[in-house]
Design a protein around this motif. Structure first.
Motif, short mmCIF file in Angstrom:
data_model
loop_
_atom_site.label_atom_id
_atom_site.label_comp_id
_atom_site.label_asym_id
_atom_site.label_seq_id
_atom_site.Cartn_x
_atom_site.Cartn_y
_atom_site.Cartn_z
N TYR A 82 0.82 -1.21 0.00
CA TYR A 82 0.00 0.00 0.00
C TYR A 82 0.86 1.26 0.00
CZ TYR A 82 0.71 0.94 5.03
OH TYR A 82 1.25 1.23 6.26
N ASP A 83 2.10 1.17 0.50
CA ASP A 83 3.02 2.31 0.48
C ASP A 83 3.95 2.28 -0.72
OD1 ASP A 83 2.21 3.81 2.63
OD2 ASP A 83 3.58 2.91 4.06
N SER A 84 4.48 1.11 -1.04
CA SER A 84 5.38 1.01 -2.20
C SER A 84 4.61 1.14 -3.50
CB SER A 84 6.11 -0.34 -2.18
OG SER A 84 5.22 -1.41 -2.47
N GLY A 85 3.32 0.79 -3.45
CA GLY A 85 2.48 0.69 -4.63
C GLY A 85 2.30 -0.78 -4.99
N TYR A 86 1.09 -1.16 -5.33
CA TYR A 86 0.80 -2.56 -5.65
C TYR A 86 1.60 -3.06 -6.85
CZ TYR A 86 -2.88 -3.35 -2.22
OH TYR A 86 -3.56 -3.53 -1.04
N PRO A 87 1.77 -2.27 -7.93
CA PRO A 87 2.55 -2.78 -9.07
C PRO A 87 3.99 -3.12 -8.68
CG PRO A 87 1.19 -0.94 -9.77
CD PRO A 87 1.11 -0.98 -8.27
N ALA A 88 4.62 -2.28 -7.86
CA ALA A 88 6.01 -2.55 -7.44
C ALA A 88 6.08 -3.82 -6.62
CB ALA A 88 6.56 -1.36 -6.66
N ALA A 89 5.14 -4.00 -5.70
CA ALA A 89 5.14 -5.20 -4.86
C ALA A 89 4.83 -6.45 -5.69
CB ALA A 89 4.12 -5.06 -3.73
N LEU A 90 3.95 -6.31 -6.68
CA LEU A 90 3.62 -7.45 -7.54
C LEU A 90 4.84 -7.89 -8.34
CD1 LEU A 90 1.66 -9.45 -8.81
CD2 LEU A 90 0.92 -7.62 -10.38
N ALA A 91 5.60 -6.94 -8.87
CA ALA A 91 6.81 -7.28 -9.62
C ALA A 91 7.80 -8.03 -8.73
CB ALA A 91 7.46 -6.03 -10.19
N ALA A 92 7.92 -7.60 -7.46
CA ALA A 92 8.82 -8.27 -6.52
C ALA A 92 8.30 -9.66 -6.17
CB ALA A 92 8.98 -7.44 -5.26
N LEU A 93 6.98 -9.82 -6.06
CA LEU A 93 6.39 -11.12 -5.77
C LEU A 93 6.64 -12.10 -6.92
CD1 LEU A 93 4.58 -12.93 -4.01
CD2 LEU A 93 2.59 -11.88 -5.13
N GLU A 94 6.45 -11.61 -8.13
CA GLU A 94 6.70 -12.45 -9.30
C GLU A 94 8.17 -12.89 -9.34
OE1 GLU A 94 5.84 -12.25 -14.09
OE2 GLU A 94 6.62 -10.45 -13.09
N ARG A 95 9.07 -11.97 -9.07
CA ARG A 95 10.49 -12.29 -9.10
C ARG A 95 10.86 -13.24 -7.98
NH1 ARG A 95 14.29 -14.22 -11.46
NH2 ARG A 95 16.39 -13.57 -10.89
N LEU A 96 10.26 -13.09 -6.80
CA LEU A 96 10.52 -14.00 -5.69
C LEU A 96 10.16 -15.43 -6.08
CD1 LEU A 96 11.24 -14.64 -2.74
CD2 LEU A 96 8.89 -13.94 -2.12
N ALA A 97 9.00 -15.60 -6.70
CA ALA A 97 8.59 -16.93 -7.12
C ALA A 97 9.56 -17.50 -8.14
CB ALA A 97 7.17 -16.88 -7.70
N GLU A 98 10.07 -16.66 -9.04
CA GLU A 98 11.06 -17.12 -10.02
C GLU A 98 12.34 -17.57 -9.34
OE1 GLU A 98 11.68 -13.88 -12.64
OE2 GLU A 98 9.81 -14.17 -13.77
N VAL A 99 12.80 -16.79 -8.37
CA VAL A 99 14.03 -17.14 -7.64
C VAL A 99 13.86 -18.48 -6.94
CG1 VAL A 99 15.52 -16.49 -5.70
CG2 VAL A 99 14.79 -14.76 -7.35
N GLU A 100 12.70 -18.69 -6.34
CA GLU A 100 12.45 -19.96 -5.64
C GLU A 100 12.46 -21.13 -6.62
OE1 GLU A 100 9.71 -18.05 -2.04
OE2 GLU A 100 8.76 -18.87 -3.85
N ARG A 101 11.84 -20.94 -7.78
CA ARG A 101 11.80 -22.02 -8.78
C ARG A 101 13.19 -22.28 -9.36
NH1 ARG A 101 7.14 -19.30 -10.57
NH2 ARG A 101 8.33 -18.42 -12.32
N GLU A 102 13.88 -21.21 -9.72
CA GLU A 102 15.18 -21.35 -10.38
C GLU A 102 16.22 -22.03 -9.49
OE1 GLU A 102 16.22 -17.39 -11.42
OE2 GLU A 102 14.70 -17.21 -13.00
N HIS A 103 16.12 -21.81 -8.18
CA HIS A 103 17.16 -22.30 -7.28
C HIS A 103 16.66 -23.39 -6.32
CE1 HIS A 103 19.68 -19.13 -8.82
NE2 HIS A 103 18.77 -18.24 -8.52
N GLY A 104 15.46 -23.91 -6.57
CA GLY A 104 14.95 -25.01 -5.77
C GLY A 104 14.74 -24.66 -4.31
N LEU A 105 14.33 -23.45 -4.03
CA LEU A 105 14.11 -23.01 -2.66
C LEU A 105 12.70 -23.40 -2.20
CD1 LEU A 105 15.61 -19.41 -2.92
CD2 LEU A 105 16.74 -21.49 -2.10
N PRO A 106 12.51 -23.55 -0.89
CA PRO A 106 11.17 -23.85 -0.39
C PRO A 106 10.20 -22.73 -0.74
CG PRO A 106 12.84 -24.19 1.31
CD PRO A 106 13.52 -23.50 0.18
N GLY A 107 9.04 -23.10 -1.22
CA GLY A 107 8.03 -22.11 -1.57
C GLY A 107 7.08 -21.87 -0.41
N PRO A 108 6.06 -21.07 -0.63
CA PRO A 108 5.11 -20.75 0.44
C PRO A 108 4.24 -21.94 0.80
CG PRO A 108 4.34 -19.88 -1.64
CD PRO A 108 5.72 -20.41 -1.90
N THR A 109 3.80 -21.97 2.05
CA THR A 109 2.92 -23.03 2.51
C THR A 109 1.46 -22.62 2.39
OG1 THR A 109 2.88 -22.25 4.81
CG2 THR A 109 4.67 -23.75 4.18
#
Length: 236
Positions: A82-109
């Motif tokens: 709500y402070d950073s702006g939803y589009p900025a947070a969404l881009a970071a969320l998308e990238r986080l999921a990519e990092v988890e997939r690319e490096h075999g990290l535990p994802g969200p429960t």
């Protein structure tokens, strides 16, 4: 495939790697902030600045190293959106999921809070709500919604949330109403003036001149608060 490390940075430019390492170390030096708080502030800065390449991956790795998990990181992104702006947070969320997939990290429960989108009221202070409503009722409704749909968050502490929103203020230079409110929230959550100052100072590696300006504003706010407390103590 391993996540990027300081070795990777050194391969790009050893002199830059040394400069960056000592800069981040000095900005985060001291006992005022915990390692967890420091990395949450770095991740918040990444979102605001949309630094979603190697620095973001390094910070995700550091977050996992200090015990944060995928659910914690998503709550941070949901909270600051709500402070950073939803589009900025969404881009970071998308990238986080990519990092988890690319490096075999535990994802969200899937552990999360309940979104109270259809309720009424707001946990915001009544004086703040009245001030914003007098300015613009539509914005007041929006602010009420934003605070209400975050009311159940608990994975990131109130102090951590306050420091995160202060980081947004420093990087966006919103150093008036919102910065005052967020500094007050941090102090109300038990942070000392020195700890609040350290949270602002931790933003320096993301742009020193903005941190300089924010510290000037913070000094004035803390002096005003100290004078008010002194007057109240005198009346008592």
């Amino acid at each position: 495939m391993a996540l990027p490390s300081q070795i990777t940075v050194k391969e790009l430019d050893p002199t830059f790697a040394e400069m960056a390492a000592v800069s981040f170390r000095l900005a985060g030096d001291g006992v005022e902030l915990t390692p967890r708080e420091r990395i949450l502030l770095n991740l918040t800065a990444d979102v605001c600045e949309q630094i979603l390449g190697m620095p973001y991956e390094l910070h995700v790795r550091a977050a996992l190293d200090v015990g944060l998990d995928a659910d914690d990181l998503r709550e941070l992104l949901r909270f600051i959106s709500y402070d950073s702006g939803y589009p900025a947070a969404l881009a970071a969320l998308e990238r986080l999921a990519e990092v988890e997939r690319e490096h075999g990290l535990p994802g969200p429960t899937g552990q999360s809070h309940q979104v109270n989108a259809n309720g009424t009221g707001s946990p915001l202070p009544s004086a703040m709500r009245a001030e914003v409503r007098a300015l613009d009722p539509g914005l007041a409704d929006y602010m009420d919604l934003q605070s209400r749909i975050r009311a159940g968050m608990s994975r990131i502490s109130v102090r951590e949330r306050a420091f995160a929103t202060m980081t947004v203020d420093v990087l966006y230079q919103t150093l008036q109403e919102s910065f005052r409110a967020h500094v007050g929230r941090a102090l109300g959550a038990g942070a000392t003036p020195d700890e609040v100052r350290a949270a602002v100072r931790a933003t320096a590696p993301f742009g020193m001149t903005r941190t300089w300006r924010a510290l000037n504003v913070l000094d004035a706010l803390l002096a005003e608060r100290e004078e008010q407390e002194r007057q109240e103590a005198g009346v008592a």
